[in-house]
Structures are given as structure tokens and as C-alpha cells.
Design an enzyme around this catalytic site. Structure first.
Site, PDB file in Angstrom:
ATOM      1  N   ILE A  55      63.319  -0.032  36.911  1.00 25.58           N
ATOM      2  CA  ILE A  55      64.702  -0.424  37.211  1.00 25.58           C
ATOM      3  C   ILE A  55      65.540   0.814  37.523  1.00 25.58           C
ATOM      4  O   ILE A  55      66.294   0.837  38.496  1.00 25.58           O
ATOM      5  CB  ILE A  55      65.298  -1.238  36.050  1.00 25.58           C
ATOM      6  CG1 ILE A  55      64.671  -2.639  36.021  1.00 25.58           C
ATOM      7  CG2 ILE A  55      66.827  -1.318  36.138  1.00 25.58           C
ATOM      8  CD1 ILE A  55      64.993  -3.450  34.786  1.00 25.58           C
ATOM      9  N   PRO A 101      57.424   0.450  31.511  1.00 27.53           N
ATOM     10  CA  PRO A 101      57.365   0.464  32.980  1.00 27.53           C
ATOM     11  C   PRO A 101      58.491  -0.327  33.649  1.00 27.53           C
ATOM     12  O   PRO A 101      58.996   0.076  34.691  1.00 27.53           O
ATOM     13  CB  PRO A 101      56.009  -0.167  33.294  1.00 27.53           C
ATOM     14  CG  PRO A 101      55.198  -0.011  32.064  1.00 27.53           C
ATOM     15  CD  PRO A 101      56.170  -0.005  30.915  1.00 27.53           C
ATOM     16  N   LYS A 102      58.896  -1.451  33.066  1.00 26.67           N
ATOM     17  CA  LYS A 102      59.955  -2.245  33.684  1.00 26.67           C
ATOM     18  C   LYS A 102      61.281  -1.484  33.655  1.00 26.67           C
ATOM     19  O   LYS A 102      61.968  -1.375  34.676  1.00 26.67           O
ATOM     20  CB  LYS A 102      60.109  -3.590  32.985  1.00 26.67           C
ATOM     21  CG  LYS A 102      61.242  -4.422  33.555  1.00 26.67           C
ATOM     22  CD  LYS A 102      61.446  -5.687  32.762  1.00 26.67           C
ATOM     23  CE  LYS A 102      62.750  -6.358  33.136  1.00 26.67           C
ATOM     24  NZ  LYS A 102      63.103  -7.426  32.227  1.00 26.67           N
ATOM     25  N   THR A 103      61.656  -0.966  32.496  1.00 31.36           N
ATOM     26  CA  THR A 103      62.912  -0.219  32.372  1.00 31.36           C
ATOM     27  C   THR A 103      62.899   0.995  33.291  1.00 31.36           C
ATOM     28  O   THR A 103      63.875   1.256  34.006  1.00 31.36           O
ATOM     29  CB  THR A 103      63.139   0.192  30.905  1.00 31.36           C
ATOM     30  OG1 THR A 103      63.286  -0.991  30.122  1.00 31.36           O
ATOM     31  CG2 THR A 103      64.362   1.075  30.742  1.00 31.36           C
TER      32      THR A 103
END
Length: 156
Positions: free
Chosen positions: A141, A136-138
Site C-alpha cells: 500500500i 506485504p499488504k501494508t
């Protein structure tokens, strides 16, 4: 229930007060894309568990060695690992990048992620996180910084 609504309204007033002060001091922020979504995705994979200096160096070396992402996808794995060694964990990141490129090509028939702009943020996040090694973070971004989509990358 009335106490809850009162608390929510008080928080909302505080939020807008801070928001207005920040806008007066710094101006309204204007979003600008940091680059092509596929470039941002690969760059973000390279940035995992390393410094910006090391990941930027690895990205520059990768782009200097290969003319396009198709070439990276088809390159011998050891050559990709060598190119990105400065990013750290190159033995993991090299195959991850190549597998990511293969996944995108297999699913889309081309190495491009611009189609994500036409999906809802939830659909785009879901599509990206189907790629092994893209969490989810990647994904957030890529969506936020490349496509200007409503996403909230969170880092521990």
C-alpha cells in the site's frame, strides 16, 4: 506446449480487448500520490481491522495532538493509545506505530521513507516488511499509493 501457448495468446488478446474498452470509456488512469510515505504507513497501520472512518478519525486526532512523528515516537505510550482509540485495537496499534517509528529512525537516522523510491520494488518491499507488524499488504500500500511503485496490495 502448443495448447499452452495458444491459451496464453487468447488470454492476452482478451486482456488487451478489455484494457482498450476501459481506456476508451474511462480514459487512461493517471497516478497521483496520496501522501508522504511515512504518513501512509502510519495511516495504513491505523486502518488495519477497522473502517476508513475510524482510521481517518484516529489519524486526524494523532496529527492534531502531535506536531510531528518524532513527537509520536517519544510520547508516553498511553497517550498515543488514547489518541488513536477510535481506530480499534489501540493497545496494539499504538505500540506498533511507536516501534515502527523507532525502527525507521534507528535504521535511517531520520523519520522519512522517501529513500524507498530509489530502491527496486522488491528491495523496498523487503525493507518495509522487516518492520515488526508491517506485512506485504501494508508495505505494498505504501509503495503503490504513496510512491507509485509497482506493487499489488492483496486483501483476503
Amino acid at each position: 506446449m502448443n495448447d499452452l501457448m495458444t491459451n496464453i495468446e487468447e488470454l492476452r488478446r482478451k486482456y488487451y480487448a478489455v484494457y482498450n474498452i476501459l481506456n476508451e470509456v474511462y480514459g487512461q488512469p493517471v497516478w497521483e500520490s496520496v501522501g508522504d510515505p511515512l504518513d501512509v504507513l502510519v495511516g495504513t497501520i491505523l486502518s488495519q481491522a477497522t473502517s476508513d472512518i475510524n482510521s481517518e478519525r484516529a489519524m486526524a486526532k494523532l496529527q492534531a495532538r502531535y506536531p510531528d512523528w518524532y513527537s509520536v515516537m517519544d510520547a508516553p505510550p498511553e497517550d498515543v493509545v488514547d489518541a488513536i482509540r477510535s481506530s480499534g485495537l489501540a493497545n496494539i496499534k499504538g505500540p506498533r506505530i511507536q516501534n515502527t517509528l523507532r525502527y525507521i529512525y534507528r535504521e535511517r537516522g531520520e523519520l522519512a521513507l522517501n529513500f524507498l523510491a530509489d530502491l527496486s520494488p522488491a528491495e523496498a518491499l523487503n525493507w518495509l516488511t522487516k518492520i515488526d507488524g508491517v506485512g506485504p499488504k501494508t508495505a505494498s500500500i505504501v509503495l503503490l499509493f504513496s510512491l507509485g511503485r509497482n506493487a499489488f496490495p492483496v486483501d483476503t
